[in-house]
Design an enzyme around this catalytic site. Sequence first.
Site, PDB file in Angstrom:
ATOM      1  N   LEU B  30       0.828  -1.211   0.000  1.00  0.00           N
ATOM      2  CA  LEU B  30       0.000   0.000   0.000  1.00  0.00           C
ATOM      3  C   LEU B  30       0.859   1.256   0.000  1.00  0.00           C
ATOM      4  CD1 LEU B  30      -2.765  -0.893   2.599  1.00  0.00           C
ATOM      5  CD2 LEU B  30      -3.084  -0.532   0.152  1.00  0.00           C
ATOM      6  N   LYS B  32       4.982   3.072   1.441  1.00  0.00           N
ATOM      7  CA  LYS B  32       6.244   2.954   2.148  1.00  0.00           C
ATOM      8  C   LYS B  32       6.536   4.309   2.757  1.00  0.00           C
ATOM      9  CE  LYS B  32      11.036   1.834   1.008  1.00  0.00           C
ATOM     10  NZ  LYS B  32      11.294   0.995   2.169  1.00  0.00           N
ATOM     11  N   ALA B  34       9.090   6.405   5.998  1.00  0.00           N
ATOM     12  CA  ALA B  34      10.433   6.415   6.557  1.00  0.00           C
ATOM     13  C   ALA B  34      10.631   5.261   7.544  1.00  0.00           C
ATOM     14  CB  ALA B  34      10.686   7.743   7.251  1.00  0.00           C
ATOM     15  N   ASN B  35       9.536   4.807   8.147  1.00  0.00           N
ATOM     16  CA  ASN B  35       9.684   3.802   9.203  1.00  0.00           C
ATOM     17  C   ASN B  35       9.183   2.422   8.851  1.00  0.00           C
ATOM     18  OD1 ASN B  35      10.477   5.841  11.190  1.00  0.00           O
ATOM     19  ND2 ASN B  35       8.422   6.563  10.748  1.00  0.00           N
ATOM     20  N   GLY B  36       8.392   2.321   7.823  1.00  0.00           N
ATOM     21  CA  GLY B  36       7.863   0.989   7.569  1.00  0.00           C
ATOM     22  C   GLY B  36       7.229   0.824   6.210  1.00  0.00           C
ATOM     23  N   VAL B  38       3.819  -0.701   4.377  1.00  0.00           N
ATOM     24  CA  VAL B  38       2.441  -1.037   4.715  1.00  0.00           C
ATOM     25  C   VAL B  38       1.846  -1.873   3.580  1.00  0.00           C
ATOM     26  CG1 VAL B  38       0.162  -0.132   5.292  1.00  0.00           C
ATOM     27  CG2 VAL B  38       2.199   1.027   6.116  1.00  0.00           C
ATOM     28  N   ASP B 140       3.525  14.884  12.860  1.00  0.00           N
ATOM     29  CA  ASP B 140       4.044  14.606  11.512  1.00  0.00           C
ATOM     30  C   ASP B 140       2.925  14.737  10.483  1.00  0.00           C
ATOM     31  OD1 ASP B 140       5.825  14.036   9.556  1.00  0.00           O
ATOM     32  OD2 ASP B 140       6.044  11.921  10.019  1.00  0.00           O
TER      33      ASP B 140
HETATM   34  N1  LIG Z   1      -4.375   2.030   7.115  1.00  0.00           N
HETATM   35  C1  LIG Z   1      -3.873   2.263   5.888  1.00  0.00           C
HETATM   36  N2  LIG Z   1      -4.656   2.059   4.795  1.00  0.00           N
HETATM   37  C2  LIG Z   1      -4.162   2.313   3.569  1.00  0.00           C
HETATM   38  N3  LIG Z   1      -2.918   2.742   3.302  1.00  0.00           N
HETATM   39  C3  LIG Z   1      -2.088   2.942   4.330  1.00  0.00           C
HETATM   40  C4  LIG Z   1      -2.517   2.716   5.681  1.00  0.00           C
HETATM   41  N4  LIG Z   1      -1.492   3.006   6.502  1.00  0.00           N
HETATM   42  C5  LIG Z   1      -0.481   3.409   5.704  1.00  0.00           C
HETATM   43  N5  LIG Z   1      -0.804   3.366   4.408  1.00  0.00           N
HETATM   44  C6  LIG Z   1       0.056   3.734   3.260  1.00  0.00           C
HETATM   45  O1  LIG Z   1       1.394   3.414   3.558  1.00  0.00           O
HETATM   46  C7  LIG Z   1       2.214   4.593   3.574  1.00  0.00           C
HETATM   47  C8  LIG Z   1       3.248   4.484   4.670  1.00  0.00           C
HETATM   48  O2  LIG Z   1       2.617   4.304   5.915  1.00  0.00           O
HETATM   49  P1  LIG Z   1       2.975   5.193   7.173  1.00  0.00           P
HETATM   50  O3  LIG Z   1       2.230   4.649   8.334  1.00  0.00           O
HETATM   51  O4  LIG Z   1       2.774   6.620   6.847  1.00  0.00           O
HETATM   52  O5  LIG Z   1       4.515   4.860   7.320  1.00  0.00           O
HETATM   53  P2  LIG Z   1       5.718   5.752   7.886  1.00  0.00           P
HETATM   54  O6  LIG Z   1       5.496   5.862   9.359  1.00  0.00           O
HETATM   55  O7  LIG Z   1       6.911   4.973   7.551  1.00  0.00           O
HETATM   56  O8  LIG Z   1       5.630   7.079   7.177  1.00  0.00           O
HETATM   57  C9  LIG Z   1       1.237   5.732   3.744  1.00  0.00           C
HETATM   58  O9  LIG Z   1       1.727   6.940   3.205  1.00  0.00           O
HETATM   59  C10 LIG Z   1       0.013   5.228   3.008  1.00  0.00           C
HETATM   60  O10 LIG Z   1       0.145   5.437   1.620  1.00  0.00           O
HETATM   61 MG   LIG Z   2       5.489   7.460  10.636  1.00  0.00          MG
END
Ligand SMILES: Nc1ncnc2c1ncn2[C@@H]1O[C@H](COP(=O)(O)OP(=O)(O)O)[C@@H](O)[C@H]1O
Ligand SMILES: [Mg+2]
Lengths: 240, 301
Positions: B30, B32, B34-36, B38, B140
């Site tokens: 879905l 990516k 900086a931390n993970g 998804v 953030d």
């Molecule tokens: N619950 C969710 N449903 C759909 N897409 C998601 C969800 N959580 C994260 N994503 C997608 O994954 C990306 C990275 O997740 P995020 O939690 O923002 O990671 P990070 O903490 O590394 O920035 C998001 O920008 C979004 O596009």
């Molecule tokens: Mg984050």
Amino acid sequence: MKQILLLTDGCSNCGMNPVAAAAQAYSDGITVNVIGILDDEHGESEGAREVAEIAAAGGGMSRNVHVRRLSQTMQMMTQQTVAHTIQQVVNRQLQQVFGQPQMEQLAPQKKAAVVQVMDELQETSGLRIALLVDSSLSMKAKLKTVQEAIADLLLNLRARRGKSEICVFHFPAGSDGQGAGLLLDWTSDLAAVQRLFADVQSRGVTPTGNALLQVLDYVLARRVQPAVNEERGLWSEYVV
Amino acid sequence: MSSWCQLLLREKTIIRGKWHGNRYEIVRALGKGANGNVYLVKTADGSKRALKISAEWQVLQSEINVLQTLHFSNGHRYVLDADEFELAGELCAFYVMKWVDGCDLRTYVQHHGRDWLVPLGTQMLRQLRELHLQGYAFCDLKAENVLVERHGRLQLIDYGGVTAFGRSLRQYTEQTDRGFWRAGERIASADYDWFAFAMICIDCIVPKSLQQLAAKPHGERSLATLLQLVEQETALVALRPFLRGALRGRFGSLDSALVAWQSMRRQTTVMPLPKSFSSWLKITFACSILLFICTILYVIP
Ligand SMILES: Nc1ncnc2c1ncn2[C@@H]1O[C@H](COP(=O)(O)OP(=O)(O)O)[C@@H](O)[C@H]1O
Ligand SMILES: [Mg+2]
Ligand SMILES: Nc1ncnc2c1ncn2[C@@H]1O[C@H](COP(=O)(O)OP(=O)(O)O)[C@@H](O)[C@H]1O
Ligand SMILES: [Mg+2]
């Protein structure tokens, strides 16, 4: 928590071996992190190698970056090294108390509790970072960016609950140009960083090892700073 | 730090949690951050969820800790499962949450028009207020962390930056960070979020001008230059009173930002209307006149 952060763009070429000086700091309980400010980030230059060796001996981290990424790199390194130090402390405690080999192996609920403690320590522990900036000729054009990066780092540090301060040295300095000079005493005042390098004259050789030892002494408060007017030339021209 | 967890997991890969034993099948990536990474996953009963994996388990755990202390108004739990699994002998931590089937805010506004900014902004400010009332700031805040689903339903994601008021920021993003703009401290507060919110709005409407300003050297960035941009750009005229307050940190109570934002709704034209909408208005207007005439002709004797 006390750290030294060395910013340099090349090789030391006089005085004590900087790797040995970093090892000395490590044995005194002060980690040395190094950022190599290089025009070619991926080059296998001698400078990049020295940067890595100094940090390895100093028990810290190193990165070689272009000056435009300096600010971001300084912040990332500070955050990671602080987190790392706290993790080591907590790990040691866990081993003593529970005989637990590694915190990775803890059950989820215990992990949650341990991380909470670590987050708390990360926010509230005192932190002092001594910055040592190479101001040799080749760095002249980059000092403005270095100053801005230091200001930005301080903005992060001063937001912490724990008392957080920086001090800034540069090198080469001193009457013989073979050591470091203090530009800024321990502070968390942003205004103090404004004209940091305004009066610095870039010059001469790169005595990284000597400079590191001098900063180490300062961080450990082992030696009282020579009085400003007592030893003219060594400090007076650099104390702002 | 390179690690197995950062590799993109392929479709149909099965993840089984070490502690709770739940099974998830990867459908696709879905996003990516900086931390993970998804992923969209299918649970054992076939329902779809989002699963966030990180090699840095402490960072993820810290995010989970915050999420578990928060209350969400819909009464739902944010973290549906939190566990870990081993990949090539390495620990990968993950948590499972609701899948938000949408796109990020900037993309949504670009595709659907600026009119959406006001209702979407209202939802965002409401979700922020919910956090603020519990003593936390989102911190953030950026367009990538705001997803919009069908019918313009907005959901903040990525609570990794959420920080208790008065503490130093854990995560932030340059462009929306008031520290980057030399407009204030990097300490979590409601003001901090409102500043970031204002930056998102500006970025949605005049992205090019903002990028130009952001590219300037450190010394030339300031609150004053941002305020100048707000005054100069005619496209921002309707948002001006709100933006001034948000950028300056002038909102007092936790409700005031939302109130200021909503007061804009009462102004006639918030932003230039897209063509489709104005023609629809004309039709409605024509219909109502027709209806009025009919009323006169038939109802009144
Ligand atoms: N619950 C969710 N449903 C759909 N897409 C998601 C969800 N959580 C994260 N994503 C997608 O994954 C990306 C990275 O997740 P995020 O939690 O923002 O990671 P990070 O903490 O590394 O920035 C998001 O920008 C979004 O596009
Ligand atoms: Mg984050
Ligand atoms: N003022 C000076 N007087 C004499 N030699 C100088 C002077 N400035 C620079 N040099 C010479 O130029 C070399 C490179 O300078 P320096 O700024 O230390 O470069 P770098 O740090 O990139 O190695 C020095 O090793 C020194 O020999
Ligand atoms: Mg994100």
